[in-house]
Design a protein around this motif. Structure first.
Motif, PDB file in Angstrom:
ATOM      1  N   VAL A 103     -38.848  30.230  17.679  1.00  0.00           N
ATOM      2  CA  VAL A 103     -39.607  30.298  16.433  1.00  0.00           C
ATOM      3  C   VAL A 103     -38.836  31.140  15.415  1.00  0.00           C
ATOM      4  CG1 VAL A 103     -41.841  30.872  15.401  1.00  0.00           C
ATOM      5  CG2 VAL A 103     -41.716  30.226  17.820  1.00  0.00           C
ATOM      6  N   PRO A 104     -38.678  30.637  14.185  1.00  0.00           N
ATOM      7  CA  PRO A 104     -37.992  31.450  13.178  1.00  0.00           C
ATOM      8  C   PRO A 104     -38.854  32.634  12.746  1.00  0.00           C
ATOM      9  CG  PRO A 104     -38.836  29.426  12.194  1.00  0.00           C
ATOM     10  CD  PRO A 104     -39.069  29.311  13.670  1.00  0.00           C
ATOM     11  N   GLY A 114     -35.985  33.823   8.894  1.00  0.00           N
ATOM     12  CA  GLY A 114     -35.414  32.548   9.298  1.00  0.00           C
ATOM     13  C   GLY A 114     -34.573  32.604  10.555  1.00  0.00           C
ATOM     14  N   THR A 119     -41.390  24.586  14.329  1.00  0.00           N
ATOM     15  CA  THR A 119     -41.446  24.677  12.874  1.00  0.00           C
ATOM     16  C   THR A 119     -42.900  24.861  12.474  1.00  0.00           C
ATOM     17  OG1 THR A 119     -39.524  23.226  12.632  1.00  0.00           O
ATOM     18  CG2 THR A 119     -40.929  23.524  10.698  1.00  0.00           C
ATOM     19  N   ASP A 138     -45.720  24.889   9.360  1.00  0.00           N
ATOM     20  CA  ASP A 138     -45.918  24.505   7.966  1.00  0.00           C
ATOM     21  C   ASP A 138     -46.680  25.604   7.231  1.00  0.00           C
ATOM     22  OD1 ASP A 138     -48.635  24.254   8.510  1.00  0.00           O
ATOM     23  OD2 ASP A 138     -48.613  22.059   8.562  1.00  0.00           O
ATOM     24  N   ALA A 169     -48.060  24.042  13.929  1.00  0.00           N
ATOM     25  CA  ALA A 169     -46.749  23.993  14.570  1.00  0.00           C
ATOM     26  C   ALA A 169     -46.339  22.569  14.912  1.00  0.00           C
ATOM     27  CB  ALA A 169     -46.773  24.834  15.843  1.00  0.00           C
ATOM     28  N   SER A 170     -45.027  22.275  14.748  1.00  0.00           N
ATOM     29  CA  SER A 170     -44.429  21.053  15.266  1.00  0.00           C
ATOM     30  C   SER A 170     -43.223  21.454  16.108  1.00  0.00           C
ATOM     31  CB  SER A 170     -44.020  20.106  14.136  1.00  0.00           C
ATOM     32  OG  SER A 170     -43.109  20.748  13.261  1.00  0.00           O
ATOM     33  N   TYR A 171     -42.785  20.537  17.016  1.00  0.00           N
ATOM     34  CA  TYR A 171     -41.833  20.930  18.043  1.00  0.00           C
ATOM     35  C   TYR A 171     -40.716  19.898  18.200  1.00  0.00           C
ATOM     36  CZ  TYR A 171     -45.849  23.815  19.425  1.00  0.00           C
ATOM     37  OH  TYR A 171     -46.901  24.689  19.427  1.00  0.00           O
TER      38      TYR A 171
END
Length: 321
Positions: free
Chosen positions: A19-20, A24, A90, A92, A97-99
């Motif tokens: 995870v950033p 970042g 990621t 939003d 979360a998306s993976y």
């Protein structure tokens, strides 16, 4: 005389979420849907074992320490690659979360441990070659254990729906408790409303199908088509990582308190009143809300959940058989 506590066997992936941070830069956090369910149950003071794959590397060691810190017994086989699986996360603007996965799932066997509940779900149920092992483990234990299923849709892993849909349908028919999000149902069966699909599932074997709808709450569907609405829990969302897994773990715990475990658990589940089912699902929603209020997969402890429910802190034995 001390009464033996019900045991839960969770079978599925444990991995590192990359995870950033605010700048970042990628940071490693232990996760994986089944592992998160196991962590939830461990923090709720349940006797839980996790059958998974871990690489012989620092990330695997990190996951093992994370699980053991929440009293999860780790039954890990080595990955074929030697590496621990990862998911690049990621977020939003809403924290959803998306993976993107780098996953090794070649589970060869599930140890022959007795359990009162077996929980399976996510990638482990649809990704070959390990998916067949998971299905065999469910079949072998179904007559003596309550079966819990959380079929997360992972298009990044299985972009073709055909195989995953067939496997999920097979597992649904073997399951007693199914927790599934409306988004997952729309991916699995885009031609039908999610509650319509859940109603069909509830007629094919499960004693309870729960459709989660994020901040909009959840719908519990019982055999015969009865639906029970649970409103959303107001909460400031940090992110949604582990929300559904926390819901699943708290739901299993709440049903254990109602006696839903072991060889007779299937019949107990079907005999529960609507009030009992609503209480269990509402408790699960509150547990998930606690998780999303803080970063990453961070399910509540028994004391935190009791406080949120307005109950005195205590163990989870009330009402168990």
């Amino acid at each position: 005389m001390t009464v033996a506590q019900p045991t839960v066997l969770v079978v599925g992936e444990a991995l590192i979420d990359v995870v950033p941070d605010a700048g970042g830069q990628p940071q490693d956090y232990p996760g994986g849907s089944p592992a998160n369910v196991a962590i939830t149950l461990g923090r709720l003071e349940r006797e839980v074992r996790l059958v998974t794959l871990l690489g012989d590397d620092p990330r695997g060691a990190l996951i093992r320490r994370w699980l053991q810190a929440s009293n999860v017994t780790v039954l890990a086989q080595p990955t074929g690659s030697g590496r621990t699986s990862t998911a690049a996360v990621t977020l939003d603007e809403t924290g959803a979360a998306s993976y993107v996965f780098d996953l090794d799932w070649d589970l060869s066997a599930v140890p022959d441990h007795e359990c009162d509940v077996i929980h399976v779900g996510s990638i482990a149920t649809v990704l070959d070659p390990g998916a067949d092992t998971v299905l065999d483990a469910v079949r072998a234990r179904r007559d003596r254990s309550v079966v819990s299923l959380d079929p997360n849709a992972r298009p990044a892993i299985t972009p073709d729906r055909t195989g995953p849909v067939a496997r999920v349908e097979e597992l649904v028919a073997l399951a007693d408790v199914v927790k599934v999000s409306d988004e997952d149902l729309l991916w699995l069966h885009p031609e039908h409303d999610p509650v319509q699909t859940a109603t069909r599932w509830a007629s094919q074997g499960p004693g309870l199908v729960v459709v989660t709808r994020g901040g909009e709450g959840a719908v519990a569907v019982r055999p015969g088509g009865a639906t029970l609405e649970v409103p959303g829990v107001p909460v400031t969302v940090a992110d949604t990582v582990g929300a559904g897994d926390t819901f699943s773990g708290v739901l299993i715990d709440a049903l254990l308190q109602l006696g839903v475990h072991g060889p007779g658990g299937r019949e107990v589940l079907r005999s529960l009143s609507d009030r009992d089912v609503l209480g269990a699902v509402t408790t699960a929603a509150i547990g998930a809300a606690i998780n999303v209020s803080r970063p990453g997969a961070d399910p509540p402890s028994r004391a935190e959940l009791a406080a949120a429910l307005g109950l005195p802190p205590a163990g989870g034995e009330a009402g168990e058989e």
